[in-house]
Design an enzyme around this catalytic site. Structure first.
Site, mmCIF file in Angstrom:
data_model
loop_
_atom_site.group_PDB
_atom_site.id
_atom_site.type_symbol
_atom_site.label_atom_id
_atom_site.label_comp_id
_atom_site.label_asym_id
_atom_site.label_seq_id
_atom_site.Cartn_x
_atom_site.Cartn_y
_atom_site.Cartn_z
ATOM 1 N N LYS A 118 49.748 42.977 73.030
ATOM 2 C CA LYS A 118 48.832 42.453 72.306
ATOM 3 C C LYS A 118 49.163 40.995 71.918
ATOM 4 O O LYS A 118 47.965 40.228 71.788
ATOM 5 C CB LYS A 118 48.941 43.341 71.049
ATOM 6 C CG LYS A 118 47.926 42.872 69.726
ATOM 7 C CD LYS A 118 47.184 43.950 69.213
ATOM 8 C CE LYS A 118 45.907 43.399 68.491
ATOM 9 N NZ LYS A 118 45.474 44.114 67.507
ATOM 10 N N ARG A 134 43.679 32.211 46.660
ATOM 11 C CA ARG A 134 43.436 31.662 47.888
ATOM 12 C C ARG A 134 44.649 31.814 48.871
ATOM 13 O O ARG A 134 44.464 30.745 49.823
ATOM 14 C CB ARG A 134 43.328 29.992 47.685
ATOM 15 C CG ARG A 134 41.834 29.759 46.530
ATOM 16 C CD ARG A 134 41.335 28.327 46.910
ATOM 17 N NE ARG A 134 40.364 28.266 46.118
ATOM 18 C CZ ARG A 134 40.692 27.733 44.673
ATOM 19 N NH1 ARG A 134 41.938 27.279 44.200
ATOM 20 N NH2 ARG A 134 39.875 27.551 43.789
ATOM 21 N N ARG A 184 40.013 38.788 73.675
ATOM 22 C CA ARG A 184 40.578 39.693 72.797
ATOM 23 C C ARG A 184 39.716 40.868 72.981
ATOM 24 O O ARG A 184 39.974 41.892 72.433
ATOM 25 C CB ARG A 184 40.613 39.059 71.234
ATOM 26 C CG ARG A 184 41.347 40.048 70.254
ATOM 27 C CD ARG A 184 41.542 39.227 69.218
ATOM 28 N NE ARG A 184 42.005 40.163 68.094
ATOM 29 C CZ ARG A 184 42.989 40.041 67.116
ATOM 30 N NH1 ARG A 184 43.278 38.525 66.833
ATOM 31 N NH2 ARG A 184 43.292 40.793 66.208
ATOM 32 N N HIS A 218 33.546 54.189 68.598
ATOM 33 C CA HIS A 218 32.686 53.801 67.301
ATOM 34 C C HIS A 218 31.441 54.633 67.134
ATOM 35 O O HIS A 218 30.876 55.289 66.196
ATOM 36 C CB HIS A 218 32.541 52.260 67.243
ATOM 37 C CG HIS A 218 33.783 51.438 67.104
ATOM 38 N ND1 HIS A 218 33.942 50.325 67.629
ATOM 39 C CD2 HIS A 218 34.944 51.702 66.570
ATOM 40 C CE1 HIS A 218 35.109 49.741 67.320
ATOM 41 N NE2 HIS A 218 35.731 50.455 66.764
ATOM 42 N N GLU A 252 38.901 35.730 68.717
ATOM 43 C CA GLU A 252 37.888 36.426 69.371
ATOM 44 C C GLU A 252 36.716 35.495 69.869
ATOM 45 O O GLU A 252 35.681 35.973 69.667
ATOM 46 C CB GLU A 252 37.497 37.914 68.695
ATOM 47 C CG GLU A 252 37.200 39.026 69.829
ATOM 48 C CD GLU A 252 37.058 40.327 69.233
ATOM 49 O OE1 GLU A 252 38.014 40.551 68.428
ATOM 50 O OE2 GLU A 252 36.159 41.008 69.487
ATOM 51 N N LYS A 273 43.909 40.603 61.899
ATOM 52 C CA LYS A 273 42.748 40.925 61.446
ATOM 53 C C LYS A 273 42.649 41.825 60.051
ATOM 54 O O LYS A 273 43.650 42.765 60.102
ATOM 55 C CB LYS A 273 41.986 41.931 62.671
ATOM 56 C CG LYS A 273 41.123 41.194 63.703
ATOM 57 C CD LYS A 273 40.387 42.016 64.541
ATOM 58 C CE LYS A 273 39.699 41.268 65.588
ATOM 59 N NZ LYS A 273 39.031 42.178 66.603
ATOM 60 N N HIS A 287 40.789 58.058 64.833
ATOM 61 C CA HIS A 287 40.306 56.973 65.681
ATOM 62 C C HIS A 287 40.893 56.981 67.302
ATOM 63 O O HIS A 287 40.143 57.100 68.172
ATOM 64 C CB HIS A 287 41.036 55.499 65.138
ATOM 65 C CG HIS A 287 40.501 54.383 65.724
ATOM 66 N ND1 HIS A 287 39.337 53.930 65.890
ATOM 67 C CD2 HIS A 287 41.341 53.375 66.517
ATOM 68 C CE1 HIS A 287 39.391 52.823 66.754
ATOM 69 N NE2 HIS A 287 40.544 52.603 67.054
ATOM 70 N N HIS A 306 36.043 51.310 73.028
ATOM 71 C CA HIS A 306 35.609 51.588 71.762
ATOM 72 C C HIS A 306 34.461 51.549 71.239
ATOM 73 O O HIS A 306 33.878 51.684 70.282
ATOM 74 C CB HIS A 306 36.394 50.047 71.049
ATOM 75 C CG HIS A 306 37.772 50.398 70.788
ATOM 76 N ND1 HIS A 306 38.872 50.799 71.635
ATOM 77 C CD2 HIS A 306 38.696 50.422 69.702
ATOM 78 C CE1 HIS A 306 40.194 50.910 71.190
ATOM 79 N NE2 HIS A 306 39.986 50.687 69.842
ATOM 80 N N GLU A 335 45.886 54.293 71.898
ATOM 81 C CA GLU A 335 46.074 52.830 71.979
ATOM 82 C C GLU A 335 47.105 52.168 72.893
ATOM 83 O O GLU A 335 47.160 51.323 73.544
ATOM 84 C CB GLU A 335 46.201 52.350 70.475
ATOM 85 C CG GLU A 335 45.095 52.715 69.573
ATOM 86 C CD GLU A 335 43.917 51.884 69.922
ATOM 87 O OE1 GLU A 335 43.801 51.134 70.536
ATOM 88 O OE2 GLU A 335 42.898 52.355 69.148
ATOM 89 N N ASN A 390 39.251 46.258 73.082
ATOM 90 C CA ASN A 390 38.106 47.111 72.469
ATOM 91 C C ASN A 390 37.837 47.868 73.781
ATOM 92 O O ASN A 390 36.841 48.616 73.770
ATOM 93 C CB ASN A 390 36.913 46.509 71.871
ATOM 94 C CG ASN A 390 37.210 46.083 70.588
ATOM 95 O OD1 ASN A 390 38.079 46.710 69.830
ATOM 96 N ND2 ASN A 390 36.772 44.815 70.287
#
Ligand code: NAD
Ligand code: GLY
Length: 373
Positions: free
Chosen positions: A237, A131, A252, A263, A247, A153, A276, A259, A195, A256
């Site tokens: 960041k 946990r 946040r 994507h 987010e 994340k 990427h 992106h 980035e 992106n």
């Protein structure tokens, strides 16, 4: 959040202020051998589950293992195959079972040594094992140093969707040694630079100018310049994450920028065709052209981005692939709300805006205008 240099483990420290989840990013050159002392300075550690991939392990696993062992930390070394397929349920199960077999307990820590794949996977193991275990990040790709190791994340993929199983699990600390980028393949390094450029466009015009003025030292991986670009990217960041950790406010989402197109390109071209950052490069220029079409962005600023990305060896042209598939991939983007496309649109260098209700034909025109010739 300006970098400080008070740590014995780093020449610069960036603080991520998240109340009881706050932590420091310690950035240096040649500080990998300090991992043991750094970890022990943050809390009492007797057992570490050290997770890495097959490429990174070859270069750095023993160095990190020795440094932890020197602090009397028992180390369980777990190495997974390099590459995105390791961010899976099957690999997670293998890691949970191996950690358990080697007597993991609730005071054990997890150390991620690798790029974004290892950071996301090891963070997910840390968040779920018993946990929740304390988690430490040692990012070894440029992308991981400037983006994925910061902000909490973590997660894995399912065959039908990337990053779909996961959570927010902040690390207790991030140790960055920019010297490890020397062994990073050139294409991976250049991909990470996309980035870095992104941070300039979304938040910091002076940083964007700095990048324009330092293309050659950046390409040469000059250590002073690397320290600067990694530290500034982490600071930017950290500011965004501190204001919108989960987010929820939309802030946040500015991370992106480019992106949505990126994507879609990654999905339709086939995973692995574009790295990427390469797809981010193409996507940022689509988002800039979208800004032009919406009347909020000066074409000369699209040109500036185009020139910088080209100088940094990144792709800038849109490939001629199935346009219907691109549009439907964009319609599955996480930013879509009530069926409407939303994009991060630049207004100037240093300011982007989450823009709702973008008509599909305008979004696609910004895509097709990027075809070569
Ligand atoms: P990666 O982790 O696959 O690393 C790229 C390649 O470089 C791998 O083959 C790896 O073995 C190798 N490598 C890593 N460090 C090296 C070094 N120092 N020397 C030699 N080889 C080295 O890829 P990545 O680009 O770092 O990360 C991509 C992943 O990050 C994706 O899964 C993406 O979803 C995730 N990501 C997460 C976030 C986040 O906020 N959590 C943000 C962006 C991306
Ligand atoms: N890489 C996007 C984010 O961390 O939110």
């Amino acid at each position: 959040m300006s970098p400080t240099n008070t740590s014995p483990f780093a020449s610069q420290t960036v603080h991520v202020p998240l109340s009881e989840r706050s932590y420091d990013i310690s950035i240096g050159t040649g500080n990998l051998a300090e991992v043991g002392r750094w970890t022990a300075s943050l809390r009492t550690v007797t057992h570490a589950v050290l997770i890495s991939d097959s490429n990174v392990a070859e270069h750095y696993l023993e160095n990190v293992n020795e440094s932890l062992t020197a602090e009397r930390i028992r180390v369980t070394k777990l190495v997974v195959p390099a590459g995105e397929p390791s961010k899976s349920v099957a690999t997670s199960q293998e890691l949970w079972e191996k950690a358990l077999a080697d007597r993991v307990d609730r005071k054990s820590i997890v150390v991620a040594l690798g790029g974004g794949v290892i950071g996301d996977l090891a963070g997910f193991i840390a968040a779920t094992m018993t946990r929740g275990l304390d988690f430490f990040q040692i990012p070894t790709t440029l992308l991981a140093q400037v983006d994925s190791s910061v902000g909490g994340k973590v997660g894995i993929n399912l065959p039908a969707a990337k990053n779909i199983v996961g959570c927010f699990w902040q690390p207790k600390g991030v140790l960055i040694d920019t010297a490890v980028l020397e062994t990073l393949p050139r294409r991976e390094y250049l991909s990470g630079l996309a980035e870095v450029v992104k941070y300039g466009v979304i938040l910091d015009p002076e940083f964007f100018e700095y990048l324009e003025a330092n293309v050659q030292p950046i390409l040469d991986r000059d250590s002073t310049v690397l320290q600067k670009i990694v530290a500034r990217s982490c600071e930017l960041k950290a500011q965004v994450v501190a204001e919108d950790e989960r987010e929820t406010t939309g802030l946040r989402a500015i991370l992106n920028y480019g992106h949505t197109y990126c994507h879609a390109l990654e999905t339709v071209a086939g995973y692995g065709e574009y790295l990427h950052g390469e797809a981010v490069s193409v996507g940022m220029l689509c988002a800039s052209r979208l800004g032009e079409k919406l009347g909020v962005f000066d074409p000369a600023l699209t040109e500036r981005q185009h020139n910088l990305l080209t100088a940094l060896g990144l792709p800038v042209e849109v490939p001629r692939i199935d346009e219907d598939a691109i549009l439907s991939a964009m319609q599955r983007d996480k930013k879509v709300e009530h069926g409407k496309l939303r994009f991060i649109v630049p207004h100037c260098i240093g300011k982007v805006v989450l823009t709702p209700d973008v008509p599909a034909d305008v979004a696609m025109a910004a895509w097709t205008d990027g075809y070569a010739g």
